[in-house]
Design an enzyme around this catalytic site. Structure first.
Site, PDB file in Angstrom:
ATOM      1  CG  ASN A   1      -1.959  -5.239   0.978  1.00  0.00           C
ATOM      2  OD1 ASN A   1      -1.223  -5.836   1.768  1.00  0.00           O
ATOM      3  ND2 ASN A   1      -2.256  -3.963   1.096  1.00  0.00           N
ATOM      4  CD1 TRP A   2      -3.771 -11.548   1.760  1.00  0.00           C
ATOM      5  CD2 TRP A   2      -2.500 -12.947   2.980  1.00  0.00           C
ATOM      6  NE1 TRP A   2      -3.813 -12.784   1.163  1.00  0.00           N
ATOM      7  CE2 TRP A   2      -3.048 -13.661   1.893  1.00  0.00           C
ATOM      8  CE3 TRP A   2      -1.684 -13.623   3.877  1.00  0.00           C
ATOM      9  CZ2 TRP A   2      -2.791 -15.020   1.681  1.00  0.00           C
ATOM     10  CZ3 TRP A   2      -1.429 -14.977   3.676  1.00  0.00           C
ATOM     11  CH2 TRP A   2      -1.979 -15.660   2.590  1.00  0.00           C
ATOM     12  CE  LYS A   3      -5.402  -3.282   3.233  1.00  0.00           C
ATOM     13  NZ  LYS A   3      -6.039  -1.985   3.208  1.00  0.00           N
TER      14      LYS A   3
ATOM     15  CG  HIS B   1      -0.564   0.078   0.833  1.00  0.00           C
ATOM     16  ND1 HIS B   1      -1.374   0.671   1.759  1.00  0.00           N
ATOM     17  CD2 HIS B   1      -1.351  -0.721   0.082  1.00  0.00           C
ATOM     18  CE1 HIS B   1      -2.616   0.229   1.577  1.00  0.00           C
ATOM     19  NE2 HIS B   1      -2.628  -0.613   0.569  1.00  0.00           N
TER      20      HIS B   1
ATOM     21  CD  GLU C   1      -3.666   0.285   4.724  1.00  0.00           C
ATOM     22  OE1 GLU C   1      -2.970  -0.737   4.886  1.00  0.00           O
ATOM     23  OE2 GLU C   1      -4.857   0.248   4.330  1.00  0.00           O
TER      24      GLU C   1
ATOM     25  CD  GLU D   1      -3.822   0.120  -3.568  1.00  0.00           C
ATOM     26  OE1 GLU D   1      -4.455  -0.933  -3.637  1.00  0.00           O
ATOM     27  OE2 GLU D   1      -3.138   0.433  -2.595  1.00  0.00           O
TER      28      GLU D   1
ATOM     29  N   GLY E   1     -10.457   0.372   1.627  1.00  0.00           N
ATOM     30  CA  GLY E   1     -11.087  -0.097   2.857  1.00  0.00           C
ATOM     31  C   GLY E   1     -12.338   0.677   3.235  1.00  0.00           C
TER      32      GLY E   1
ATOM     33  CB  SER F   1     -13.645  -0.806  -2.122  1.00  0.00           C
ATOM     34  OG  SER F   1     -13.337  -0.172  -0.890  1.00  0.00           O
TER      35      SER F   1
ATOM     36  N   GLY G   1      -7.357  -5.590  -1.129  1.00  0.00           N
ATOM     37  CA  GLY G   1      -7.097  -5.672   0.302  1.00  0.00           C
ATOM     38  C   GLY G   1      -8.098  -6.603   0.974  1.00  0.00           C
ATOM     39  N   GLY G   2      -9.100  -6.020   1.610  1.00  0.00           N
ATOM     40  CA  GLY G   2     -10.054  -6.771   2.433  1.00  0.00           C
ATOM     41  C   GLY G   2     -10.617  -8.023   1.769  1.00  0.00           C
TER      42      GLY G   2
HETATM   43  C1  PEP Z   1      -5.255  -2.189  -0.430  1.00  0.00           C
HETATM   44  O1  PEP Z   1      -4.967  -2.378   0.732  1.00  0.00           O
HETATM   45  O2  PEP Z   1      -4.351  -2.092  -1.273  1.00  0.00           O
HETATM   46  C2  PEP Z   1      -6.669  -2.082  -0.789  1.00  0.00           C
HETATM   47  C3  PEP Z   1      -6.985  -1.737  -2.003  1.00  0.00           C
HETATM   48  O3  PEP Z   1      -7.589  -2.365   0.204  1.00  0.00           O
HETATM   49  P1  PEP Z   1      -9.175  -2.626   0.012  1.00  0.00           P
HETATM   50  O4  PEP Z   1      -9.326  -3.563  -1.173  1.00  0.00           O
HETATM   51  O5  PEP Z   1      -9.609  -3.243   1.301  1.00  0.00           O
HETATM   52  O6  PEP Z   1      -9.806  -1.302  -0.259  1.00  0.00           O
END
Ligand code: PEP
Length: 231
Positions: A6-8, A90, A92, A156, A162, A192, A213-214
């Site tokens: 997930n590049w956000k 999501h 966010e 999640e 994040g 994470s 994500g990151g």
């Molecule tokens: C996400 O955005 O779905 C996520 C899990 O982010 P991260 O891996 O950065 O915690």
């Protein structure tokens, strides 16, 4: 085993194209792989990954086919672009943009009915977990969804997104088993995920992949996660 990045709101068309072209030539192990670029980069990603097994997902989609919904994008538009699926609900979107369970349900249903594959996200906040409400929150979020061959859930925990805090494999396994007791679909873990923890998380019985994500923004770390998950 599905690993989705997930590049956000990162990587415009130029960067996305270069990333996807490099991804084609990278050893990703034996897992299914997807990337979820921002809307502006979807067409470039679809083009760069044409002819591969790597799926391109949008990060949301509306329930209507078209209409006066400024800032939204519809399932037929995503299909026309050649997008394979969409991430919906999501945290966010829920926390920063007021996405409700009902809106998530409508979006999921519309996406599925147009032949898109859906990754529907659920998860509790830190305060909810500390108050012993994690299962009640998951039960509420899942109550609006129905099992479908083209649906997977991403568990999640919001406190792990994040933040660098990852659910331990035991905590994640317990939550995944609970999700599956309510909805019989594959469940990805998100929060994470990094090259160093992807292997142990994905080795758990009820963890069917990861939403990353990151760590998905860097080609080598994303590839390492894919390879770790395939062991
Ligand atoms: C996400 O955005 O779905 C996520 C899990 O982010 P991260 O891996 O950065 O915690």
């Amino acid at each position: 085993m599905l690993i989705a990045g997930n590049w956000k709101m990162f990587k415009g068309p130029h960067e996305a194209g270069a990333f996807c072209r490099a991804l084609r030539d990278t050893n990703l192990g034996e897992v299914e792989v997807a990337v979820c670029p921002p809307y502006a980069s979807l067409a470039t990603a679809v083009q760069a990954l044409a002819g591969t097994e790597i799926g391109v997902f949008a990060q949301n989609c509306h329930w209507a086919d078209e209409g006066a919904f400024t800032g939204e994008i519809s399932p037929p538009m995503l299909r026309e672009l050649g997008v394979y699926g969409a991430v919906i609900g999501h945290s966010e979107r829920r926390q920063l943009f007021g996405e409700t369970d009902e809106a998530v349900a409508r979006r999921v249903e519309a996406a599925l009915s147009h032949g898109l594959f859906v990754i529907a996200c659920v998860g509790e906040t830190e305060a909810e977990r500390e108050a012993g409400e994690a299962e009640a929150v998951l039960r509420r979020q899942l109550s609006v969804l129905s099992a479908d061959d083209n649906l997977v859930v991403a568990y999640e925990p919001v406190w792990a997104i994040g933040t660098g805090k990852t659910a331990t494999p035991d905590i994640a396994q317990e939550a995944h088993a609970f999700v599956k007791s309510l909805l019989d679909v594959p469940v990805l873990y998100g929060g994470s995920v990094r090259p160093g923890n992807a292997g142990e998380l994905c080795a758990e019985r009820d963890i069917d992949g990861a939403l990353v994500g990151g760590a998905s923004l860097d080609l080598e770390s994303f590839a390492e996660i894919c390879r770790a998950a395939s062991h």
